[in-house]
Write an enzyme that holds these catalytic residues in place. Sequence first.
Site, PDB file in Angstrom:
ATOM      1  N   GLN A  62      47.879  14.227  23.869  1.00  0.00           N
ATOM      2  CA  GLN A  62      47.487  13.895  25.030  1.00  0.00           C
ATOM      3  C   GLN A  62      48.329  13.154  25.847  1.00  0.00           C
ATOM      4  O   GLN A  62      48.625  13.190  27.041  1.00  0.00           O
ATOM      5  CB  GLN A  62      46.064  13.342  24.975  1.00  0.00           C
TER       6      GLN A  62
ATOM      7  N   TYR B 259      40.568  26.083  26.636  1.00  0.00           N
ATOM      8  CA  TYR B 259      41.091  26.808  27.837  1.00  0.00           C
ATOM      9  C   TYR B 259      39.908  27.854  27.945  1.00  0.00           C
ATOM     10  O   TYR B 259      39.161  28.360  27.126  1.00  0.00           O
ATOM     11  CB  TYR B 259      42.130  27.656  27.444  1.00  0.00           C
TER      12      TYR B 259
ATOM     13  N   ARG C 288      48.010  21.091  23.099  1.00  0.00           N
ATOM     14  CA  ARG C 288      46.935  20.395  23.826  1.00  0.00           C
ATOM     15  C   ARG C 288      45.823  19.895  22.748  1.00  0.00           C
ATOM     16  O   ARG C 288      44.872  20.284  22.725  1.00  0.00           O
ATOM     17  CB  ARG C 288      46.135  21.354  24.781  1.00  0.00           C
TER      18      ARG C 288
HETATM   19  P1  NAD Z   1      43.933  25.517  33.490  1.00  0.00           P
HETATM   20  O1  NAD Z   1      44.962  24.983  34.388  1.00  0.00           O
HETATM   21  O2  NAD Z   1      44.288  26.448  32.559  1.00  0.00           O
HETATM   22  O3  NAD Z   1      42.958  25.952  34.401  1.00  0.00           O
HETATM   23  C1  NAD Z   1      42.172  25.511  35.290  1.00  0.00           C
HETATM   24  C2  NAD Z   1      40.606  25.432  35.142  1.00  0.00           C
HETATM   25  O4  NAD Z   1      40.239  26.994  35.420  1.00  0.00           O
HETATM   26  C3  NAD Z   1      39.989  25.489  33.680  1.00  0.00           C
HETATM   27  O5  NAD Z   1      38.949  24.516  33.767  1.00  0.00           O
HETATM   28  C4  NAD Z   1      39.570  26.969  33.425  1.00  0.00           C
HETATM   29  O6  NAD Z   1      38.457  26.897  32.697  1.00  0.00           O
HETATM   30  C5  NAD Z   1      39.135  27.349  34.671  1.00  0.00           C
HETATM   31  N1  NAD Z   1      38.972  29.026  35.014  1.00  0.00           N
HETATM   32  C6  NAD Z   1      39.861  29.938  34.442  1.00  0.00           C
HETATM   33  N2  NAD Z   1      39.257  31.088  34.761  1.00  0.00           N
HETATM   34  C7  NAD Z   1      38.422  30.748  35.850  1.00  0.00           C
HETATM   35  C8  NAD Z   1      37.542  31.435  36.699  1.00  0.00           C
HETATM   36  N3  NAD Z   1      37.610  33.133  36.455  1.00  0.00           N
HETATM   37  N4  NAD Z   1      36.614  30.972  37.255  1.00  0.00           N
HETATM   38  C9  NAD Z   1      36.305  29.479  37.192  1.00  0.00           C
HETATM   39  N5  NAD Z   1      37.127  28.862  36.584  1.00  0.00           N
HETATM   40  C10 NAD Z   1      38.397  29.525  35.932  1.00  0.00           C
HETATM   41  O7  NAD Z   1      43.395  24.415  32.470  1.00  0.00           O
HETATM   42  P2  NAD Z   1      43.648  22.674  32.479  1.00  0.00           P
HETATM   43  O8  NAD Z   1      43.133  21.915  33.488  1.00  0.00           O
HETATM   44  O9  NAD Z   1      45.043  22.387  32.114  1.00  0.00           O
HETATM   45  O10 NAD Z   1      42.541  22.240  31.232  1.00  0.00           O
HETATM   46  C11 NAD Z   1      41.451  23.013  30.687  1.00  0.00           C
HETATM   47  C12 NAD Z   1      40.848  22.361  29.586  1.00  0.00           C
HETATM   48  O11 NAD Z   1      41.796  21.944  28.664  1.00  0.00           O
HETATM   49  C13 NAD Z   1      40.381  20.854  29.808  1.00  0.00           C
HETATM   50  O12 NAD Z   1      39.399  20.833  30.624  1.00  0.00           O
HETATM   51  C14 NAD Z   1      40.251  20.351  28.588  1.00  0.00           C
HETATM   52  O13 NAD Z   1      39.153  20.655  27.895  1.00  0.00           O
HETATM   53  C15 NAD Z   1      41.488  21.038  27.830  1.00  0.00           C
HETATM   54  N6  NAD Z   1      42.613  20.073  27.876  1.00  0.00           N
HETATM   55  C16 NAD Z   1      42.839  19.365  26.750  1.00  0.00           C
HETATM   56  C17 NAD Z   1      44.011  18.496  26.480  1.00  0.00           C
HETATM   57  C18 NAD Z   1      44.440  17.796  25.251  1.00  0.00           C
HETATM   58  O14 NAD Z   1      43.461  17.450  24.377  1.00  0.00           O
HETATM   59  N7  NAD Z   1      45.698  17.176  25.348  1.00  0.00           N
HETATM   60  C19 NAD Z   1      44.933  18.474  27.515  1.00  0.00           C
HETATM   61  C20 NAD Z   1      44.414  19.192  28.806  1.00  0.00           C
HETATM   62  C21 NAD Z   1      43.454  20.018  29.027  1.00  0.00           C
END
Ligand code: NAD
Length: 370
Positions: free
Chosen positions: A125, A226, A120
């Site tokens: 991306q 994450y 990630r």
């Molecule tokens: P994910 O599917 O792993 O998790 C979903 C969301 O759940 C996350 O925002 C996480 O913070 C939240 N979460 C976890 N435990 C929690 C709790 N106890 N209470 C409330 N929320 C909780 O995550 P995702 O959507 O795949 O991605 C998360 C972050 O990763 C993105 O916002 C971004 O910053 C980063 N990301 C980067 C890239 C990249 O650079 N290629 C791509 C995707 C995501």
Amino acid sequence: MILGILKEPQDESRVAFLPEAVKTLLSWKVSVWVEKDAGSKAFASDELYQSIGAEIHNRNEVISQSDLLIGIQPISEVEISSMKPRAVLMGQLNALYNPELTKYLIENNRTAFSMELVPRTTRAQAMDVLSSMATVTGYKAVLMAADLLPRFFPMFMTAAGSITPSRVLILGAGVAGLQAIATARRLGASVFAFDVRQAAKEEVLSLGAKFVDVEGAKEDKSAGGYAVEQNEEFLQRQKDTIHEHASKADVIITTAQIPGRKAPLLVEERTVKVMKPGSVIIDLAASSGGNCALSQPDKTVEINGVRIVGVGNLAAKMPQDASKMYGKNYLNFLKLIIKDGNINLNFEDDIVQGTCVCHDGKPVSSRIQI
Ligand code: NAD
């Protein structure tokens, strides 16, 4: 070189490449073999693939003749054993959570890439299938909730009286959560959202939702953006806050995940019991343990008039655009791997290295622990 595109299993309606993406593959001087009916559930007929220059073959032919075999869902061990000895397999193989398959690939000297391992990073991306499918899932989750809810989402002032907007609570504001916020806002709901990452707060506010603050969340900069697992004290405070908000919510959409761990429990049974009859919970984490204590994977259960939907593969419910995005992610990834019509694996590239489960039977990605 033959690049084979697989038809997905019965319960999957996406296809790895729609004809539009196959055109690009053909321009790279590879032969493209498409399994019969591979695109039918995504509304892409065999004739359409043929009309642009792809060949249609039966499953055995595609598996046994391809040099690069691509699908979305994993294929069986028996089928892997009938691939050419040096052929490369690509899919969303779920390599970290499916140790049997990973072990099989390694023991049988295979080379395989698993798309959920794409690092990630900013450069990766455009290849990140988890993000693109989370976009579909977040959007579709809101439509599903709106369909089940016995109320409007937007506010209405009509001659038949005023309707107040529905209140939607989104738990987890990652890719799926942010898309859910944007979609619920577009439908006119009043949206509240919560995440343990402070970075998410700004994004939530910029989409016009209100951020629910719970102090004391643990963050780790080395976790690559994450969330990390929280301690019991924080989780209890969080559950209490959600409990307070839940009694006013019409819809709760939960998306909270921690990579490699069981999903955190955020909505307790006592919370479901204080919710209004008719309200809806969509649990997008149902298949990784569930954010709601009462959700069941791939099932809708009703408790005191509250419907709880344990969502499985929502991306498959929108096969056309989901397949289009999947194919685009694959094309961007394959640009790193296909050179002059042949497979050329450069493990110096962090994306190639990070996505590779094993090469000639040796584990490659540092995340593979066998
Ligand atoms: P994910 O599917 O792993 O998790 C979903 C969301 O759940 C996350 O925002 C996480 O913070 C939240 N979460 C976890 N435990 C929690 C709790 N106890 N209470 C409330 N929320 C909780 O995550 P995702 O959507 O795949 O991605 C998360 C972050 O990763 C993105 O916002 C971004 O910053 C980063 N990301 C980067 C890239 C990249 O650079 N290629 C791509 C995707 C995501």
